[in-house]
Design a protein around this motif. Structure first.
Motif, PDB file in Angstrom:
ATOM      1  N   LEU A 150      15.777  35.471  37.781  1.00  0.00           N
ATOM      2  CA  LEU A 150      14.618  35.800  36.956  1.00  0.00           C
ATOM      3  C   LEU A 150      13.587  36.617  37.726  1.00  0.00           C
ATOM      4  O   LEU A 150      12.866  37.426  37.133  1.00  0.00           O
ATOM      5  N   SER A 151      13.509  36.429  39.029  1.00  0.00           N
ATOM      6  CA  SER A 151      12.653  37.293  39.843  1.00  0.00           C
ATOM      7  C   SER A 151      13.150  38.736  39.775  1.00  0.00           C
ATOM      8  O   SER A 151      12.355  39.681  39.683  1.00  0.00           O
ATOM      9  N   HIS A 152      14.461  38.887  39.798  1.00  0.00           N
ATOM     10  CA  HIS A 152      15.059  40.223  39.666  1.00  0.00           C
ATOM     11  C   HIS A 152      14.793  40.787  38.271  1.00  0.00           C
ATOM     12  O   HIS A 152      14.441  41.970  38.126  1.00  0.00           O
ATOM     13  N   HIS A 153      14.939  39.977  37.250  1.00  0.00           N
ATOM     14  CA  HIS A 153      14.655  40.417  35.886  1.00  0.00           C
ATOM     15  C   HIS A 153      13.196  40.825  35.728  1.00  0.00           C
ATOM     16  O   HIS A 153      12.890  41.825  35.060  1.00  0.00           O
ATOM     17  N   HIS A 154      12.312  40.065  36.343  1.00  0.00           N
ATOM     18  CA  HIS A 154      10.878  40.373  36.252  1.00  0.00           C
ATOM     19  C   HIS A 154      10.586  41.784  36.734  1.00  0.00           C
ATOM     20  O   HIS A 154       9.764  42.508  36.155  1.00  0.00           O
ATOM     21  N   GLN A 155      11.273  42.204  37.786  1.00  0.00           N
ATOM     22  CA  GLN A 155      11.053  43.541  38.339  1.00  0.00           C
ATOM     23  C   GLN A 155      11.533  44.645  37.402  1.00  0.00           C
ATOM     24  O   GLN A 155      11.084  45.783  37.485  1.00  0.00           O
ATOM     25  N   GLN A 156      12.455  44.301  36.494  1.00  0.00           N
ATOM     26  CA  GLN A 156      13.035  45.306  35.598  1.00  0.00           C
ATOM     27  C   GLN A 156      12.282  45.452  34.278  1.00  0.00           C
ATOM     28  O   GLN A 156      12.481  46.443  33.568  1.00  0.00           O
ATOM     29  N   LEU A 157      11.453  44.489  33.936  1.00  0.00           N
ATOM     30  CA  LEU A 157      10.844  44.482  32.611  1.00  0.00           C
ATOM     31  C   LEU A 157       9.619  45.384  32.535  1.00  0.00           C
ATOM     32  O   LEU A 157       8.776  45.407  33.430  1.00  0.00           O
ATOM     33  N   SER A 158       9.532  46.119  31.434  1.00  0.00           N
ATOM     34  CA  SER A 158       8.366  46.954  31.165  1.00  0.00           C
ATOM     35  C   SER A 158       7.198  46.080  30.729  1.00  0.00           C
ATOM     36  O   SER A 158       7.364  44.903  30.390  1.00  0.00           O
ATOM     37  N   GLN A 159       6.002  46.654  30.698  1.00  0.00           N
ATOM     38  CA  GLN A 159       4.841  45.889  30.243  1.00  0.00           C
ATOM     39  C   GLN A 159       4.975  45.445  28.789  1.00  0.00           C
ATOM     40  O   GLN A 159       4.650  44.295  28.469  1.00  0.00           O
ATOM     41  N   PRO A 160       5.474  46.297  27.879  1.00  0.00           N
ATOM     42  CA  PRO A 160       5.677  45.807  26.507  1.00  0.00           C
ATOM     43  C   PRO A 160       6.631  44.611  26.434  1.00  0.00           C
ATOM     44  O   PRO A 160       6.428  43.702  25.629  1.00  0.00           O
ATOM     45  N   SER A 161       7.658  44.609  27.280  1.00  0.00           N
ATOM     46  CA  SER A 161       8.594  43.481  27.280  1.00  0.00           C
ATOM     47  C   SER A 161       7.941  42.218  27.819  1.00  0.00           C
ATOM     48  O   SER A 161       8.142  41.120  27.288  1.00  0.00           O
ATOM     49  N   LEU A 162       7.146  42.351  28.872  1.00  0.00           N
ATOM     50  CA  LEU A 162       6.413  41.195  29.389  1.00  0.00           C
ATOM     51  C   LEU A 162       5.426  40.673  28.348  1.00  0.00           C
ATOM     52  O   LEU A 162       5.268  39.456  28.182  1.00  0.00           O
ATOM     53  N   ASP A 163       4.795  41.582  27.641  1.00  0.00           N
ATOM     54  CA  ASP A 163       3.851  41.173  26.589  1.00  0.00           C
ATOM     55  C   ASP A 163       4.579  40.424  25.471  1.00  0.00           C
ATOM     56  O   ASP A 163       4.048  39.450  24.928  1.00  0.00           O
ATOM     57  N   PHE A 164       5.770  40.890  25.141  1.00  0.00           N
ATOM     58  CA  PHE A 164       6.549  40.198  24.105  1.00  0.00           C
ATOM     59  C   PHE A 164       6.883  38.778  24.536  1.00  0.00           C
ATOM     60  O   PHE A 164       6.715  37.819  23.766  1.00  0.00           O
ATOM     61  N   LEU A 165       7.361  38.617  25.780  1.00  0.00           N
ATOM     62  CA  LEU A 165       7.685  37.277  26.253  1.00  0.00           C
ATOM     63  C   LEU A 165       6.453  36.378  26.254  1.00  0.00           C
ATOM     64  O   LEU A 165       6.526  35.199  25.900  1.00  0.00           O
ATOM     65  N   ALA A 166       5.315  36.944  26.633  1.00  0.00           N
ATOM     66  CA  ALA A 166       4.079  36.161  26.650  1.00  0.00           C
ATOM     67  C   ALA A 166       3.624  35.755  25.252  1.00  0.00           C
ATOM     68  O   ALA A 166       2.869  34.784  25.102  1.00  0.00           O
ATOM     69  N   SER A 167       4.083  36.474  24.232  1.00  0.00           N
ATOM     70  CA  SER A 167       3.683  36.173  22.857  1.00  0.00           C
ATOM     71  C   SER A 167       4.541  35.084  22.213  1.00  0.00           C
ATOM     72  O   SER A 167       4.224  34.613  21.117  1.00  0.00           O
TER      73      SER A 167
END
Length: 253
Positions: free
Chosen positions: A90-107
């Motif tokens: 998941l640390s590796h996945h975190h590095q690959q995610l765009s800001q919109p994708s991080l925002d989606f997960l946070a929602s």
């Protein structure tokens, strides 16, 4: 409303593509996502971007989604409680995610309720509890606010059903192992329903699993879909992910 129900995709874009291609021939109006977009496999950004495009009406937080957010937010105490291989991926996945994708997960929500249903990832008592047997489900049923609860987390497509007769409460567990099965919800029955996993099946059937729920007819359809396992395994090996993740796809466990 007819809901396309997806759960436990785990960054397996190849399996998700196969499921969505199969679902094109079905009639559905809205998406219910039950958590774990990320974790285990090789394409977190493609999977989350696809989910964003589907505009799910119901979108639930999975434990892998939460760990990735803990990594993003630097929540060290929460990370100490997670498994090391999971955290590393998941640390590796975190590095690959765009800001919109991080925002989606946070929602994503921990749970959601409709008029006829509830949606969670793990359990009603504990968010990451595994409802993988009747005893666990029976401990959760007092917390039901409707007669129908959709959940994920175990990666196994199954219904746990309680009905009442003159002899008292009757319980059944109904696994779904065929390529297509349909279940009509009995009047007054209380159900816990798992659509199975898109990205990592664990009932020894190496096919992606999803469901469609029709509120009007009170029917739940289960579908099993072949996906390109050798291609998914090749990506695991090419990107140097743990070999066990490639092996288990072919074994469905």
């Amino acid at each position: 409303m007819r809901y396309l129900i997806l759960s436990d995709i785990h960054a397996n874009a190849i399996a998700l593509e196969a499921v969505l291609e199969d679902a094109k021939s079905r009639s559905w109006q809205s998406v219910m996502f039950l958590g774990d977009a990320v974790g285990y496999y090789t394409d977190p950004e493609a999977v989350v971007a696809c989910l964003i495009g589907l505009k799910p009406e119901i979108a639930i937080m999975g434990n892998h989604d939460q760990i990735l957010l803990d990594i993003h937010q630097g929540n060290e105490e929460a990370l100490k409680r997670s498994k090391s291989i999971v955290t590393k991926l998941l640390s590796h996945h975190h590095q690959q995610l765009s800001q919109p994708s991080l925002d989606f997960l946070a929602s994503l929500k921990m749970r959601d309720n409709g008029i006829y249903w509830q949606a969670i990832h793990g359990g009603l008592k504990e968010p990451w509890e595994y409802l993988d047997n009747l005893q666990a489900v029976q401990k959760n049923i007092p917390l039901l606010e409707t007669n129908l609860c959709f959940f994920g987390h175990t990666h196994i497509p199954i219904i746990y059903a309680q009905t009442t007769s003159s002899k008292g409460d009757l319980w059944r567990s109904i696994p779904f192992t065929q390529d297509y099965m349909v279940y009509s919800i009995p009047p007054k029955a209380k159900l816990f329903v798992n659509p199975g996993s898109v990205g990592q099946p664990r009932d020894h059937i190496p096919k992606a699993s999803y469901a469609i729920f029709d509120e009007g007819t009170r029917k739940i359809e289960f579908f099993r879909v072949e996906f390109d396992i050798p291609k998914a395994q090749e990506r695991v090996q090419m990107l140097q992910y743990p070999e066990v993740l490639a092996l288990r796809l072919a074994q469905g466990r």
